[in-house]
Design an enzyme around this catalytic site. Structure first.
Site, PDB file in Angstrom:
ATOM      1  N   ASN A 380       4.824  -3.537 -21.872  1.00 24.33           N
ATOM      2  CA  ASN A 380       5.631  -2.316 -21.999  1.00 24.33           C
ATOM      3  C   ASN A 380       7.011  -2.694 -22.509  1.00 24.33           C
ATOM      4  OD1 ASN A 380       6.410   0.457 -21.648  1.00 24.33           O
ATOM      5  ND2 ASN A 380       7.391  -0.109 -19.736  1.00 24.33           N
ATOM      6  N   GLU A 381       8.015  -2.676 -21.653  1.00 17.12           N
ATOM      7  CA  GLU A 381       9.363  -3.015 -22.133  1.00 17.12           C
ATOM      8  C   GLU A 381       9.613  -4.497 -21.857  1.00 17.12           C
ATOM      9  OE1 GLU A 381      11.966  -0.111 -20.353  1.00 17.12           O
ATOM     10  OE2 GLU A 381      11.537   1.323 -21.954  1.00 17.12           O
TER      11      GLU A 381
HETATM   12  O1  AHR Z   1       9.784   6.927 -18.832  1.00 12.47           O
HETATM   13  C1  AHR Z   1      10.402   6.319 -17.760  1.00 12.47           C
HETATM   14  C2  AHR Z   1      10.582   4.827 -17.962  1.00 12.47           C
HETATM   15  O2  AHR Z   1      11.419   4.568 -19.042  1.00 12.47           O
HETATM   16  C3  AHR Z   1       9.344   4.073 -18.319  1.00 12.47           C
HETATM   17  O3  AHR Z   1       8.615   3.733 -17.208  1.00 12.47           O
HETATM   18  C4  AHR Z   1       9.864   2.846 -18.988  1.00 12.47           C
HETATM   19  O4  AHR Z   1       8.974   2.323 -19.925  1.00 12.47           O
HETATM   20  C5  AHR Z   1      11.171   3.293 -19.586  1.00 12.47           C
HETATM   21  O5  AHR Z   1      12.200   2.462 -19.236  1.00 12.47           O
END
Ligand code: AHR
Length: 661
Positions: A380-381
C-alpha cells in the site's frame, strides 16, 4: 439518480447568458471531432473500500451483532451485557473462534440468565421488516432447553421494552445452528438484542450469535446492507479496490490483513485487530475489530454483482512504515515466500479450477465459476528501497505463474516529492503495470493539478489514482466546494486516459458515530445513508465516461485552470454519436463558453441535447442524513445547433454538456 429539471434554473441560466453576452469574455474551446483519442478504460472510475469508519462491521456488512463469536481479545463479552449466570468457555466447535458462552440457571425463580448485545452504536431495525436470528447451540447435558429472543427498546416508556420476541428451542448435546425470524413492529435506530434462558432453564451453550436483515443486497444470508451496496452499484464502478488502505499492512505483520482468514465458513474466521481502533487517540474506538465476515469471497461476489473488476491489494511483507521505524518490524526479503504464496493462492482462489486447492474453497463457498481476476496490487503506502526490494520477488513469482495478471505497485503516500520521485522509476524498472498514487490534498493543490498527467511518461506503467480527496484547508470535512475541485482535477484524469487507467476516491464509507477519517464518499447511521457531493461527482464522471477522449483546447492549450483561464477546467469525450463536454468553473464569476467543433463535414452540425449542472449555494456544506438530496445535479434543457455552440456556466459549477453529432 435524481436529477430534476427545474424551470427556475433555466430562467436563471438564460438571464445569466444575457448578462454575459453584454459584458464577459467568451471562452472559446476548440473540440476536435475528427481525431478520436485514447479509449477510456472500463476500469477508469471505481471504488476504494477499507474497513475504516466502521465501513465493514457496523456498515456495509449487514451483521447487526457485535462480537458475535465472543472473540474480542480484551474481553470476550465486549459488546454484551451478561445477566444471571453466564460463563465464557473456550473449547467450542470452531477451531479458530473457540470461545462460546454457557447460560446457566440463575438459581432462583425470580432471577434471570441471559445476554444483551448492543450492536454497533445500537442495532438499527425497521418496523415490519424481518430479521434472521441464528445461533450455534447445544444443551451440554442432553435433553432440551428454551430461549426467548427479543429486540428491545431500552429507552421505552411503554409497558413492554420488547418490540418483538420469539421462542427458540435448543435440543441435544450436539452443536447445531438454530434460526428464528424476528419481526419488530417499530422502527428503532438503537435496539438491543436480548436473549433470555427460559422454560426449565436447562444449561445451554451459545456460539456465533448473529442477526441479519433478511432483505440484504441480492438476498445473501451473509449479506451486505442493501442501501449501502446500492450506493456502490449506482456508481457503476469499473474497478473495486479492497481491502485498503493501511489495514493491508498491519501495525505489525501479525495484524496485517490476512485474506486466508477471511474465507470459508464465517463461524471459523478468526477476528483481527483493526488499526483504526487506535490510530487517532482523539477519535478512539476500543471495540473496533475486523470480524472478516465481509471477506474475500464476499468482495469478489460483490464486485461481480456490481460489474466491477476486483482489485485486491495484499501485504508485501512490510508492516505500516508510518508506525514502524524499526526494520525488524518487517519481513526480511529472503523470508518472503509465505507472503508471495499468499498472493499466488489468492489468484488461485479467484481464478483456479475447482480441482485446485483454493479454487475448491471458492467452489465450496458457492461460486464454482472463476471470478476472472485480472489485477493484483502488492503493497500500500510503502517507500524507500525497502519497497522495491520486497516487491521484486512478488513480481517475478506472479509473472512466472500468472503472466496475464496485471500488477499494481505503489508510489508511496505522497503525491510528489522525494519518495514519489524515487518510486516511479523503480516501478518502471520492475515492470509494474500500474502505479498507485495517493493524494489527500487541500484546495490549492487541486486547483494547481489540472495538467497533472498531461506530460507524464507515456512509456512507463499506467496510473492508478488509488486514493484521493480534496481535504479543504481548515475544512477537513465533506462539502460541495471540495467536490467541485475534485471534479476539476478529474479533467486531467479523463484527458489523459491513455495513461490513467483507474481512479478511486477514498475513503468510501463512514458511520456518523464511528468515523476516524473524513471526508468520505458515503455517510450512514444505523438506518439511513447519504450520498455526498463528492459521490455525485464520481457518479457523473462514471455515468458520462464516454468511450474515447477528444482533444479540447482553449487558445491552443488544455483547459487546466492555468493562469489566464479564469478558473476553468475542461475535457471532452466521445460516446458513439454523443459528445460529453465537462466544464468546471471554479471561479466566483459566471463564465461564457463557446464550443467550436473542428473536423465536421461541410453540412454537418452538432446539436445541443441537454446539460447537467452541479452547483450549490451551500459552498461549505453537504447533504445530510436528514436532507440527503439538497445538493444534487440538475438536468436542464440546452438548445442550439451549428458548427459551434455557446453556453453559460454559473460560478462554482460543474457542468456536463451533452451534445450530438
Ligand atoms: O484512506 C485512509 C488511509 O489513507 C488509507 O488507509 C491509507 O492508504 C491512506 O494513508
Amino acid at each position: 439518480m435524481i436529477m430534476k429539471i427545474r424551470n427556475r434554473f433555466l430562467l436563471a441560466a438564460s438571464a445569466l447568458l444575457v448578462c454575459l453576452a453584454a459584458s464577459a469574455q467568451v471562452h472559446r474551446m476548440d473540440i476536435d471531432l475528427k481525431k478520436v483519442g485514447a479509449p477510456i478504460q472500463s476500469t477508469m472510475y471505481g471504488i476504494f473500500f477499507e474497513d475504516i469508519n466502521y465501513a465493514a462491521d457496523g456498515g456495509l456488512y449487514a451483521e447487526l451483532v457485535k462480537n458475535r463469536s465472543f472473540e474480542f481479545p480484551n474481553d470476550p463479552l465486549q459488546g454484551w451485557k451478561a445477566f444471571g449466570t453466564v460463563e465464557v468457555w473456550n473449547d467450542g466447535p470452531f477451531e479458530r473462534c473457540p470461545h462460546y458462552v454457557r447460560l446457566v440457571d440463575p438459581g432462583h425463580p425470580h432471577k434471570w440468565t441471559g445476554l444483551d448485545n448492543e450492536g454497533f452504536f445500537g442495532i438499527g431495525v425497521k418496523g415490519g421488516d424481518t430479521y434472521r436470528f441464528t445461533v450455534w447451540a447445544r444443551v451440554p447435558d442432553g435433553g432440551a432447553s428454551e430461549l426467548r429472543i427479543e429486540l428491545v427498546n431500552t429507552a421505552s416508556m411503554g409497558e413492554d421494552q420488547f418490540v418483538c420476541q420469539e421462542p427458540l428451542k435448543i435440543a441435544g448435546k450436539e452443536w447445531k445452528q438454530y434460526e428464528v425470524i424476528l419481526k419488530p413492529d417499530t422502527t428503532l435506530e438503537k435496539a438491543v438484542l436480548r436473549i433470555f434462558l427460559v422454560g426449565d432453564r436447562k444449561t445451554v451453550d451459545l456460539e456465533h450469535v448473529s442477526l441479519f436483515p433478511t432483505d440484504t443486497w441480492m438476498g445473501h444470508r451473509n449479506g451486505m446492507r442493501k442501501d449501502l451496496a446500492q450506493a456502490l452499484a449506482d456508481l457503476k464502478p469499473g474497478i473495486f479496490r479492497f481491502p485498503g488502505g493501511c489495514i493491508v499492512e498491519g501495525t505489525d505483520l501479525a495484524t496485517r490483513y490476512n485474506w486466508k482468514n477471511t474465507v470459508g465458513p464465517v463461524e471459523n474466521r478468526p477476528i483481527n485487530e483493526n488499526r483504526w481502533e487506535y490510530t487517532f487517540p482523539h477519535r478512539f474506538f476500543p471495540d473496533y475489530y475486523q470480524s472478516y465476515g465481509l471477506g474475500f469471497f464476499e468482495f469478489f461476489q460483490l464486485s461481480e454483482e456490481i460489474g466491477s473488476e476486483p482489485l485486491p491489494i495484499l501485504s508485501c511483507g512490510l508492516a505500516c512504515q508510518f508506525q514502524n521505524d524499526d526494520l525488524s518490524a518487517h519481513c526480511p526479503v529472503d523470508e518472503l515466500q509465505p507472503f508471495i504464496q499468499d498472493a499466488l493462492d489468492l489468484i488461485e482462489f479467484a481464478n483456479g479450477p475447482v480441482t485446485s486447492t483454493w479454487g475448491k474453497v471458492r467452489a465450496d463457498m458457492g461460486h464454482p465459476a472463476p471470478f476472472n481476476l485480472k489485477y493484483i496490487g502488492i503493497g500500500n503506502e510503502q517507500w524507500d528501497p525497502l519497497y522495491p526490494e520486497h516487491l521484486e520477488p512478488f513480481v517475478q513469482a506472479i509473472r512466472a505463474a500468472y503472466p496475464d495478471i496485471k500488477i499494481v505497485g505503489s508510489s508511496g503516500p505522497n503525491s510528489e516529492g522525494e519518495q514519489f520521485d524515487y518510486l516511479w522509476p523503480e516501478m518502471k524498472r520492475l515492470g509494474a503495470d500500474l502505479v498507485d498514487e495517493h493524494f489527500y490534498r487541500p484546495e490549492k493543490w487541486f486547483l494547481a493539478q489540472g495538467a497533472r498527467y498531461d506530460n507524464y511518461d507515456r512509456k512507463g506503467p499506467k496510473v492508478f489514482a488509488g486514493e484521493y480527496a480534496c481535504h479543504g484547508a481548515g475544512r477537513k470535512f465533506n462539502h460541495f466546494h471540495a467536490s467541485l475541485l475534485e471534479a476539476a482535477f478529474m479533467t486531467t484524469i479523463e484527458r489523459n486516459a491513455d495513461i490513467v487507467h483507474m481512479a478511486t476516491y477514498a475513503p468510501l464509507f463512514a458511520h456518523v458515530e464511528g468515523w476516524q477519517w473524513r471526508p468520505d464518499l458515503i455517510w450512514f447511521d444505523n438506518l439511513r445513508s447519504m450520498r455526498t457531493a463528492s459521490w455525485h461527482v464520481q457518479h457523473l464522471y462514471g455515468e458520462y465516461k464516454g468511450q474515447n477522449v477528444l482533444t479540447l483546447k482553449m487558445n491552443g492549450v488544455n483547459v487546466t485552470g492555468a493562469e489566464g483561464q479564469d478558473g476553468l477546467f475542461a475535457s471532452a469525450v466521445k460516446d458513439g454519436d454523443k459528445v460529453y463536454v465537462k466544464v468546471i468553473n471554479t471561479s466566483e464569476k459566471p463564465q461564457s463558453v463557446e464550443f467550436a467543433f473542428n473536423g465536421l463535414k461541410k453540412k454537418e452540425i452538432v446539436k445541443a441535447v441537454e446539460r447537467i449542472d452541479f452547483t450549490s449555494g451551500l459552498l461549505y456544506e453537504d447533504n445530510t442524513l436528514d436532507v440527503p438530496d439538497r445538493i444534487t445535479p440538475v438536468k436542464a434543457a440546452f438548445a442550439g445547433e451549428g458548427k459551434s455552440l455557446t453556453a453559460a456556466v454559473p460560478p462554482q459549477c460543474f457542468t456536463i454538456f451533452i451534445l450530438e453529432r
